[in-house]
Design a protein around this motif. Structure first.
Motif, PDB file in Angstrom:
ATOM      1  N   HIS A 134       0.855  -1.195   0.000  1.00 44.00           N
ATOM      2  CA  HIS A 134       0.000   0.000   0.000  1.00 44.00           C
ATOM      3  C   HIS A 134       0.886   1.238   0.000  1.00 44.00           C
ATOM      4  O   HIS A 134       1.696   1.413   0.908  1.00 44.00           O
ATOM      5  CB  HIS A 134      -0.891   0.018   1.242  1.00 44.00           C
ATOM      6  CG  HIS A 134      -1.718  -1.218   1.393  1.00 44.00           C
ATOM      7  ND1 HIS A 134      -2.849  -1.454   0.650  1.00 44.00           N
ATOM      8  CD2 HIS A 134      -1.558  -2.307   2.195  1.00 44.00           C
ATOM      9  CE1 HIS A 134      -3.360  -2.615   0.993  1.00 44.00           C
ATOM     10  NE2 HIS A 134      -2.598  -3.158   1.924  1.00 44.00           N
ATOM     11  N   PHE A 136       1.128   5.573  -0.531  1.00 46.63           N
ATOM     12  CA  PHE A 136       0.432   6.861  -0.571  1.00 46.63           C
ATOM     13  C   PHE A 136       1.459   7.966  -0.755  1.00 46.63           C
ATOM     14  O   PHE A 136       2.618   7.826  -0.356  1.00 46.63           O
ATOM     15  CB  PHE A 136      -0.365   7.078   0.727  1.00 46.63           C
ATOM     16  CG  PHE A 136      -1.393   6.009   0.950  1.00 46.63           C
ATOM     17  CD1 PHE A 136      -2.663   6.137   0.399  1.00 46.63           C
ATOM     18  CD2 PHE A 136      -1.083   4.842   1.652  1.00 46.63           C
ATOM     19  CE1 PHE A 136      -3.607   5.128   0.573  1.00 46.63           C
ATOM     20  CE2 PHE A 136      -2.014   3.837   1.825  1.00 46.63           C
ATOM     21  CZ  PHE A 136      -3.279   3.974   1.286  1.00 46.63           C
ATOM     22  N   ASP A 180       2.601   3.437  -8.534  1.00 52.57           N
ATOM     23  CA  ASP A 180       1.449   2.761  -7.933  1.00 52.57           C
ATOM     24  C   ASP A 180       1.028   3.400  -6.607  1.00 52.57           C
ATOM     25  O   ASP A 180       0.277   2.800  -5.833  1.00 52.57           O
ATOM     26  CB  ASP A 180       1.731   1.267  -7.744  1.00 52.57           C
ATOM     27  CG  ASP A 180       3.044   0.980  -7.030  1.00 52.57           C
ATOM     28  OD1 ASP A 180       3.884   1.909  -6.923  1.00 52.57           O
ATOM     29  OD2 ASP A 180       3.240  -0.156  -6.573  1.00 52.57           O
ATOM     30  N   ARG A 182      -1.092   6.150  -4.336  1.00 56.50           N
ATOM     31  CA  ARG A 182      -2.306   6.947  -4.380  1.00 56.50           C
ATOM     32  C   ARG A 182      -1.948   8.350  -3.888  1.00 56.50           C
ATOM     33  O   ARG A 182      -1.470   8.500  -2.761  1.00 56.50           O
ATOM     34  CB  ARG A 182      -3.357   6.311  -3.475  1.00 56.50           C
ATOM     35  CG  ARG A 182      -4.737   6.891  -3.612  1.00 56.50           C
ATOM     36  CD  ARG A 182      -5.701   6.062  -2.798  1.00 56.50           C
ATOM     37  NE  ARG A 182      -5.862   4.713  -3.334  1.00 56.50           N
ATOM     38  CZ  ARG A 182      -6.724   4.373  -4.279  1.00 56.50           C
ATOM     39  NH1 ARG A 182      -7.508   5.289  -4.803  1.00 56.50           N
ATOM     40  NH2 ARG A 182      -6.826   3.129  -4.689  1.00 56.50           N
ATOM     41  N   ILE A 184      -2.665  11.972  -2.485  1.00 63.10           N
ATOM     42  CA  ILE A 184      -3.711  12.632  -1.688  1.00 63.10           C
ATOM     43  C   ILE A 184      -3.338  14.100  -1.506  1.00 63.10           C
ATOM     44  O   ILE A 184      -2.278  14.406  -0.942  1.00 63.10           O
ATOM     45  CB  ILE A 184      -3.861  11.964  -0.304  1.00 63.10           C
ATOM     46  CG1 ILE A 184      -4.218  10.486  -0.454  1.00 63.10           C
ATOM     47  CG2 ILE A 184      -4.918  12.685   0.537  1.00 63.10           C
ATOM     48  CD1 ILE A 184      -4.215   9.712   0.873  1.00 63.10           C
ATOM     49  N   ASP A 196      -8.104   9.076   7.940  1.00 65.79           N
ATOM     50  CA  ASP A 196      -9.297   8.283   7.609  1.00 65.79           C
ATOM     51  C   ASP A 196      -9.305   7.886   6.130  1.00 65.79           C
ATOM     52  O   ASP A 196      -9.702   6.769   5.783  1.00 65.79           O
ATOM     53  CB  ASP A 196     -10.570   9.063   7.955  1.00 65.79           C
ATOM     54  CG  ASP A 196     -10.771   9.208   9.461  1.00 65.79           C
ATOM     55  OD1 ASP A 196     -10.128   8.453  10.217  1.00 65.79           O
ATOM     56  OD2 ASP A 196     -11.561  10.079   9.880  1.00 65.79           O
ATOM     57  N   THR A 197      -8.867   8.798   5.256  1.00 63.11           N
ATOM     58  CA  THR A 197      -8.810   8.496   3.821  1.00 63.11           C
ATOM     59  C   THR A 197      -7.889   7.294   3.576  1.00 63.11           C
ATOM     60  O   THR A 197      -8.229   6.359   2.826  1.00 63.11           O
ATOM     61  CB  THR A 197      -8.280   9.719   3.040  1.00 63.11           C
ATOM     62  OG1 THR A 197      -9.132  10.830   3.305  1.00 63.11           O
ATOM     63  CG2 THR A 197      -8.244   9.449   1.542  1.00 63.11           C
ATOM     64  N   ILE A 198      -6.734   7.307   4.230  1.00 63.85           N
ATOM     65  CA  ILE A 198      -5.785   6.194   4.054  1.00 63.85           C
ATOM     66  C   ILE A 198      -6.360   4.906   4.632  1.00 63.85           C
ATOM     67  O   ILE A 198      -6.303   3.842   3.998  1.00 63.85           O
ATOM     68  CB  ILE A 198      -4.424   6.557   4.694  1.00 63.85           C
ATOM     69  CG1 ILE A 198      -3.761   7.661   3.856  1.00 63.85           C
ATOM     70  CG2 ILE A 198      -3.520   5.328   4.822  1.00 63.85           C
ATOM     71  CD1 ILE A 198      -2.436   8.147   4.388  1.00 63.85           C
ATOM     72  N   GLU A 200      -9.415   4.059   4.962  1.00 68.25           N
ATOM     73  CA  GLU A 200     -10.481   3.533   4.085  1.00 68.25           C
ATOM     74  C   GLU A 200      -9.894   2.745   2.923  1.00 68.25           C
ATOM     75  O   GLU A 200     -10.398   1.688   2.556  1.00 68.25           O
ATOM     76  CB  GLU A 200     -11.334   4.697   3.534  1.00 68.25           C
ATOM     77  CG  GLU A 200     -12.452   5.109   4.472  1.00 68.25           C
ATOM     78  CD  GLU A 200     -12.978   6.508   4.161  1.00 68.25           C
ATOM     79  OE1 GLU A 200     -12.924   6.911   2.982  1.00 68.25           O
ATOM     80  OE2 GLU A 200     -13.418   7.185   5.111  1.00 68.25           O
ATOM     81  N   HIS A 201      -8.801   3.258   2.363  1.00 70.36           N
ATOM     82  CA  HIS A 201      -8.169   2.540   1.246  1.00 70.36           C
ATOM     83  C   HIS A 201      -7.548   1.216   1.701  1.00 70.36           C
ATOM     84  O   HIS A 201      -7.427   0.283   0.920  1.00 70.36           O
ATOM     85  CB  HIS A 201      -7.105   3.409   0.585  1.00 70.36           C
ATOM     86  CG  HIS A 201      -7.680   4.502  -0.253  1.00 70.36           C
ATOM     87  ND1 HIS A 201      -8.520   4.265  -1.319  1.00 70.36           N
ATOM     88  CD2 HIS A 201      -7.547   5.848  -0.166  1.00 70.36           C
ATOM     89  CE1 HIS A 201      -8.871   5.418  -1.863  1.00 70.36           C
ATOM     90  NE2 HIS A 201      -8.306   6.394  -1.179  1.00 70.36           N
ATOM     91  N   LEU A 202      -7.150   1.154   2.964  1.00 66.48           N
ATOM     92  CA  LEU A 202      -6.507  -0.067   3.468  1.00 66.48           C
ATOM     93  C   LEU A 202      -7.529  -1.157   3.779  1.00 66.48           C
ATOM     94  O   LEU A 202      -7.177  -2.326   3.866  1.00 66.48           O
ATOM     95  CB  LEU A 202      -5.686   0.244   4.726  1.00 66.48           C
ATOM     96  CG  LEU A 202      -4.477   1.164   4.527  1.00 66.48           C
ATOM     97  CD1 LEU A 202      -3.776   1.407   5.849  1.00 66.48           C
ATOM     98  CD2 LEU A 202      -3.503   0.568   3.524  1.00 66.48           C
ATOM     99  N   ARG A 203      -8.808  -0.749   3.958  1.00 68.49           N
ATOM    100  CA  ARG A 203      -9.817  -1.737   4.353  1.00 68.49           C
ATOM    101  C   ARG A 203     -10.199  -2.644   3.191  1.00 68.49           C
ATOM    102  O   ARG A 203     -10.157  -2.260   2.056  1.00 68.49           O
ATOM    103  CB  ARG A 203     -11.064  -1.021   4.882  1.00 68.49           C
ATOM    104  CG  ARG A 203     -10.900  -0.793   6.369  1.00 68.49           C
ATOM    105  CD  ARG A 203     -12.125  -0.261   7.048  1.00 68.49           C
ATOM    106  NE  ARG A 203     -11.685   0.463   8.246  1.00 68.49           N
ATOM    107  CZ  ARG A 203     -11.804   1.782   8.406  1.00 68.49           C
ATOM    108  NH1 ARG A 203     -12.367   2.528   7.493  1.00 68.49           N
ATOM    109  NH2 ARG A 203     -11.348   2.353   9.500  1.00 68.49           N
TER     110      ARG A 203
END
Ligand code: CDP
Length: 203
Positions: A134, A136, A180, A182, A184, A196-198, A200-203
């Motif tokens: 993952h 960012f 690759d 994301r 932000i 929270d944005t991160i 959410e992407h990890l879920r």
């Protein structure tokens, strides 16, 4: 699992990484703190900050403690952490970070740490942990970043903005986002909003 959080100067990487790491219950590591520690030791020794041969011997006692609540850097039992965010370290760190042998030393420290972890800096997703699951990359306008950092530095916002922009320029080589990652834009978001944005992407 490895999560990388890269980004430009004062984009909020450390606070965001700490929040994400605490939510995940894993440690985070700040690569910038290691570059800052080399810079501080070099300045204290009166060294030429572009000279690897003088700087490298200063690093044998340096150890990063990757706590989720906030990283600490130690040198031979002395805690350097409180002195790593001064204006003089800000001004010298990009010179130190341009030295290939110093980058290798930092990379070796980071790769020796056990996963899972959150790693933050400039080149975590490209160079140090290219296989991270993952990735960012945090951005924000220079003015927004300067306004945030003005809460932590004695200078006024225009002076901080000028210094940040100059540091971005000097750090260009190692600061490209991973293909690759994301991206932000943290400008319109609160700290918790970015975390929270991160998450959410990890879920
Ligand atoms: O918090 P801020 O973004 O201002 O700085 P930092 O993340 O503590 O990084 C300080 C400096 O270390 C940067 O300006 C870069 O010169 C260098 N750095 C780097 O080259 N590569 C990294 N992975 C992390 C930091």
């Amino acid at each position: 699992m490895i999560v990388t959080i890269d980004g430009v100067a004062a984009s909020g990487k450390s606070s965001v990484s700490s929040g994400v790491a605490q939510a995940l219950g894993v440690p985070y590591v700040s690569s910038g703190l290691l570059y800052r520690a080399v810079t501080l030791l070099g300045l204290n020794a009166g060294a030429d900050l572009a000279d690897a041969a003088t700087l490298l011997p200063l690093l044998s006692g340096v150890r990063l403690e990757p706590l989720a609540s906030g990283n600490r850097v130690w040198n031979a039992g002395a805690d350097l952490t409180a002195d790593l965010h001064s204006t003089r370290v800000d001004a010298g760190v990009s010179t130190v970070a341009a030295i290939p042998q110093i980058r290798q030393w930092v990379d070796d420290q980071l790769r020796a740490l056990p996963a899972p972890l959150v790693a933050e800096g400039r080149d975590m997703g490209t160079n140090v942990f290219p296989y991270a699951q993952h990735k960012f990359y945090l951005t924000a306008s220079p003015r927004v970043r300067a306004e945030r950092r003005a809460k932590e530095r004695p200078e006024d916002i225009p002076a901080i903005e000028a210094a940040l922009t100059e540091r971005d320029r000097q750090d260009t080589t190692q600061s490209a986002p991973a293909p690759d990652a994301r991206v932000i834009d943290t400008g319109p978001l609160t700290l918790q909003g970015v975390i929270d944005t991160i998450l959410e992407h990890l879920r």
